[in-house]
Design a protein around this motif. Structure first.
Motif, short mmCIF file in Angstrom:
data_model
loop_
_atom_site.label_atom_id
_atom_site.label_comp_id
_atom_site.label_asym_id
_atom_site.label_seq_id
_atom_site.Cartn_x
_atom_site.Cartn_y
_atom_site.Cartn_z
N ILE A 207 0.83 -1.20 0.00
CA ILE A 207 0.00 0.00 0.00
C ILE A 207 0.87 1.25 0.00
N GLU A 208 0.37 2.30 -0.62
CA GLU A 208 1.07 3.57 -0.70
C GLU A 208 0.38 4.66 0.11
N GLY A 209 -0.88 4.41 0.49
CA GLY A 209 -1.61 5.42 1.24
C GLY A 209 -2.80 4.80 1.95
N LEU A 210 -3.29 5.50 2.97
CA LEU A 210 -4.47 5.08 3.73
C LEU A 210 -5.52 6.17 3.65
N VAL A 211 -6.79 5.76 3.57
CA VAL A 211 -7.91 6.70 3.49
C VAL A 211 -8.73 6.58 4.76
N PHE A 212 -8.85 7.70 5.49
CA PHE A 212 -9.52 7.70 6.78
C PHE A 212 -10.77 8.57 6.77
N GLU A 213 -11.62 8.32 7.76
CA GLU A 213 -12.77 9.18 8.04
C GLU A 213 -12.29 10.62 8.23
N TRP A 214 -13.01 11.56 7.66
CA TRP A 214 -12.65 12.98 7.78
C TRP A 214 -13.23 13.55 9.06
N MET A 215 -12.38 14.20 9.86
CA MET A 215 -12.80 14.92 11.05
C MET A 215 -12.43 16.39 10.86
N ASP A 216 -13.31 17.28 11.29
CA ASP A 216 -13.16 18.69 10.93
C ASP A 216 -11.96 19.39 11.58
N CYS A 217 -11.63 19.01 12.80
CA CYS A 217 -10.56 19.73 13.48
C CYS A 217 -9.91 18.84 14.54
N THR A 218 -8.81 19.33 15.08
CA THR A 218 -8.12 18.65 16.17
C THR A 218 -8.31 19.48 17.44
N LEU A 219 -7.88 18.92 18.54
CA LEU A 219 -7.95 19.67 19.80
C LEU A 219 -7.12 20.95 19.71
N ALA A 220 -6.05 20.92 18.92
CA ALA A 220 -5.22 22.11 18.75
C ALA A 220 -5.98 23.27 18.12
N ASN A 221 -7.02 22.96 17.32
CA ASN A 221 -7.83 24.00 16.68
C ASN A 221 -8.90 24.57 17.59
N LEU A 222 -9.12 23.91 18.71
CA LEU A 222 -10.22 24.28 19.61
C LEU A 222 -9.75 25.36 20.58
N SER A 223 -10.52 26.42 20.74
CA SER A 223 -10.12 27.52 21.61
C SER A 223 -10.21 27.12 23.09
N PRO A 224 -9.09 27.10 23.82
CA PRO A 224 -9.17 26.76 25.24
C PRO A 224 -9.95 27.78 26.05
N LYS A 225 -9.89 29.05 25.66
CA LYS A 225 -10.63 30.07 26.39
C LYS A 225 -12.13 29.80 26.37
N LYS A 226 -12.59 29.20 25.29
CA LYS A 226 -14.02 28.96 25.15
C LYS A 226 -14.47 27.65 25.80
N TYR A 227 -13.57 26.65 25.80
CA TYR A 227 -14.00 25.30 26.21
C TYR A 227 -13.28 24.72 27.42
N GLN A 228 -12.30 25.42 27.99
CA GLN A 228 -11.51 24.82 29.05
C GLN A 228 -12.29 24.62 30.35
N ARG A 229 -13.43 25.28 30.49
CA ARG A 229 -14.27 25.06 31.67
C ARG A 229 -15.51 24.23 31.34
N ASN A 230 -15.49 23.60 30.18
CA ASN A 230 -16.62 22.78 29.75
C ASN A 230 -16.31 21.32 30.09
N PRO A 231 -16.94 20.75 31.12
CA PRO A 231 -16.62 19.38 31.53
C PRO A 231 -17.04 18.34 30.50
N VAL A 232 -18.04 18.65 29.68
CA VAL A 232 -18.53 17.68 28.71
C VAL A 232 -17.46 17.38 27.66
N ILE A 233 -16.88 18.41 27.10
CA ILE A 233 -15.90 18.18 26.05
C ILE A 233 -14.61 17.60 26.62
#
Length: 406
Positions: free
Chosen positions: A161-187
């Motif tokens: 094989i030369e490549g793998l095809v994966f499910e597309w996910m929109d973003c990583t944790l690095a893209n998520l704003s900590p100021k907005k979600y760091q106090r959100n226990p659910v996420i």
């Protein structure tokens, strides 16, 4: 006998930037003489420099593909839409549109395609990744993203094989704003659940308990989330509702190379003892800690660009001032710890910026339950650090779970 210092000229020393991706950069000898490096016997020696050079990673060469090109897979065809930058892998990753063949229904519109550089090590790593994603214990878990297809091979065998095809996910944790979600226990809980259940699945699949096994790397780039789930957070929530999943980046269990990113690297890996299951527990806690309080761990603000490892060790020694480091066998690792100790003795302003873990957690603007869970996982001694199953049974985790139900 003290090893002879490595000299390449009367005025300059060529110092490696890090242990496993070596680039020879010139630094004035005067700079090195003024630095604590001069007090570390034999840091650059005849014996050690060849080790640096022999472990240098192969130059990354992208496959002969470009945006807009249609790439055939075993099940579907794919139009390359966007080249993705900033990932952890040495492979080239594209966002691609799935083009169904005849009446075959496609699983989604978009997919992520990982294409390996044309060298043996990268292709073997891709085959190992295929083997793990193909295992029932992994493929059946919602905490791992789906493997859709392969490029240059067939779905029944990983060879060629030369490549793998994966499910597309929109973003990583690095893209998520900590100021907005760091106090959100659910996420936070959804992320913790996805990683811990993923590690348990790997362990149950006998991928960690033997010398030929593999374990997962955890970082802000390997935790994947779909945007629709972030926008529509529901309380209470579980990982499948939120859609959080873990991207497996595989390496042999006990691997002694620079596997984990600097900020997420476990203490035992810095000591040259290898990456194990409990190293991923540290990496999970360090990932969340770096997300809510960036700069405390890792190579940020490094005062010694030719040894990021030593600067990271400085931060760990400041965070854990009572850490008693056992004798280190690896010559390079031992020199990095000696350089770190020399920097701490000088007590420069940047060194003093990092306080103890308790003080840093107190200054972190997140929930007490999240701080308690981080404190529970950030255990410097790997033998005392909890496993994934122990974290899920802990009172700290149960307290976070209770917080999501309020």
């Amino acid at each position: 006998m003290r090893p002879r210092l490595w000299r390449l000229g009367p005025t300059r020393v060529y110092a490696p930037c890090n242990r496993h991706n070596v680039q020879t950069r010139p630094y004035p000898r005067q700079l090195l003489q003024k630095s604590p490096l001069s007090r570390v016997p034999g840091y650059f020696t005849d014996e050690l420099l060849p080790k640096y050079m022999s472990s240098s990673a192969s130059t990354r060469t992208a496959p002969a593909v470009e945006v807009g090109r249609i790439v055939p897979g075993a099940r579907w065809d794919y139009r390359l839409h966007q080249l993705l930058e900033g990932g952890m892998s040495q492979s080239t990753v594209f966002k691609a549109e799935i083009l169904p063949r005849k009446s075959d229904a496609r699983p989604a519109r978009w997919a992520a395609i990982k294409m390996a550089p044309n060298n043996r090590a990268s292709l073997e790593a891709l085959e190992r990744e295929y083997d793990i994603y193909s295992m029932h214990n992994v493929a059946s878990k919602s905490c791992f993203r789906d493997l859709y297809d392969v490029i240059g091979g067939n779905l029944n065998a990983g060879a060629g094989i030369e490549g793998l095809v994966f499910e597309w996910m929109d973003c990583t944790l690095a893209n998520l704003s900590p100021k907005k979600y760091q106090r959100n226990p659910v996420i936070i809980k959804a992320i913790v659940d996805a990683v811990l259940h993923g590690l348990i699945a790997l362990e149950m699949g006998k991928l960690i308990s033997n010398p030929t096994a593999y374990c997962s790397l955890v970082s802000t780039l390997s935790i994947l989330l779909p945007k629709w789930a972030i926008w529509a957070l529901v309380r209470p929530c579980n990982p499948r509702q939120l859609g959080t999943c873990l991207q497996i980046l595989v390496l042999p269990d006990g691997y002694r190379g620079a596997a984990q990113p600097f900020a997420m690297r476990a203490p035992e890996v810095y000591m040259g003892l290898g990456c194990i299951h409990r190293s991923s527990i540290w990496a999970l806690a360090a990932t969340l800690f770096c997300w809510v309080r960036p700069g405390v761990l890792g190579a940020a603000n490094s005062q010694i660009p030719f040894s990021n490892e030593a600067w990271c060790i400085v931060k760990l020694r400041r965070l854990f001032p009572n850490w008693v480091v056992p004798p280190i066998e690896d010559d390079v690792c031992r020199c990095e710890f000696e350089l770190a100790d020399a920097l701490i003795e000088e007590s420069t302003p940047r060194v003093l910026e990092v306080s103890s873990l308790e003080e840093e957690l107190e200054a972190t603007p997140t929930l007490p339950e999240i701080k308690d869970l981080l404190r529970f996982m950030l255990i410097i001694d790997a033998q005392l650090r909890p496993t994934a199953a122990e974290v899920l049974r802990s009172k700290e985790y149960l307290a976070l779970e209770k917080e999501t139900q309020k």
